[in-house]
Write an enzyme that holds these catalytic residues in place. Structure first.
Site, PDB file in Angstrom:
ATOM      1  N   ASP A 141     -10.175  -5.367  -0.556  1.00  0.00           N
ATOM      2  CA  ASP A 141      -9.196  -5.038   0.480  1.00  0.00           C
ATOM      3  C   ASP A 141      -9.865  -4.155   1.519  1.00  0.00           C
ATOM      4  O   ASP A 141     -10.538  -3.184   1.182  1.00  0.00           O
ATOM      5  CB  ASP A 141      -8.011  -4.301  -0.154  1.00  0.00           C
ATOM      6  N   ASP A 188       0.843  -1.195   0.000  1.00  0.00           N
ATOM      7  CA  ASP A 188       0.000   0.000   0.000  1.00  0.00           C
ATOM      8  C   ASP A 188       0.880   1.248   0.000  1.00  0.00           C
ATOM      9  O   ASP A 188       1.609   1.513   0.964  1.00  0.00           O
ATOM     10  CB  ASP A 188      -0.905   0.013   1.233  1.00  0.00           C
TER      11      ASP A 188
END
Length: 226
Positions: free
Chosen positions: A176, A36
């Site tokens: 996610d 991320d």
């Protein structure tokens, strides 16, 4: 195509032992490593750059899934591709010319992914879907690990699944945000086939391998039919 994929998000990993924990997750059966990237502008947090992707690439040969939560992703695509990213995922909110951005990602030798914030309607994905190799639906507000799963996003997963099927797309549908053994089957039954998990893997009290196995066991349960 593999029916289900589990991607371990290193956002919850112990960075003093990152290589070791990636190796442990891979040995436990995760399919991808998820990174991320946050710039402190598009989202409030500030996280990892290409050097972390380089470190992940040295630690594993499995695909590295990079989610770019940044205001100007086009400026970073080449650096992350060069660092070893397998997939580059960009936001519809930050790409005015999303189709050309996905083409650029493909030209760099990476799979092209598109995503959107929980508050953005699925219709915003439409220009990207014919070109996308994967579509990511977020079930938390992007920015921080450990947030609570937003069940109200599940209908969006189903909507995207139906649209991909209508297009005859082979794109993976990834989810996610707060994914755990308690909700992974809901997400699967809504149409997802790829599941990103951070805390449930790296912060499982019984260890990484146990965290991965509980997710895999949940996916083995019978799928609910409408």
């Amino acid at each position: 195509m593999t029916p289900y994929i589990i991607a371990a998000s290193i956002l919850s990993a112990d960075f003093t032992r990152l290589g070791e924990q990636i190796a442990e997750a891979e040995s436990a059966g995760v399919d991808w490593i998820h990174v991320d990237v946050m710039d402190g502008h598009f989202v409030p947090n500030l996280t990892m750059g290409p050097f972390i992707v380089e470190a992940c690439r040295r630690a594993t040969k499995i695909p590295i899934d990079v989610h770019l939560m940044v205001e100007h992703p086009v400026n970073l695509l080449e650096a992350f591709a060069r660092a070893g990213a397998s997939h580059l995922i960009v936001h519809v909110e930050t790409c005015q010319e999303i189709a050309s951005t996905l083409k650029m990602i493909k030209s760099l030798g990476c799979q092209a992914g598109v995503t959107l914030n929980p508050s953005t309607p699925a219709a915003a994905l439409e220009p990207a879907l014919p070109l996308a190799d994967l579509v990511l639906v977020l079930t938390v507000h992007p920015g921080y690990s450990g947030q609570e799963f937003m069940g109200e996003v599940i209908p969006k997963i189903t909507e995207v699944r139906h649209r991909l099927d209508e297009l005859g797309s082979s794109a993976r549908l990834e989810v996610d945000g707060g994914i755990s053994p308690q909700n992974i089957t809901q997400v699967r039954d809504a149409g997802a086939d790829t599941f990103v998990s951070a805390s449930s893997i790296f912060k499982n009290p019984d260890g990484i391998a146990a965290g991965v196995q509980t997710l895999k066991n949940a996916l083995k349960t019978e799928r609910l039919r409408p």
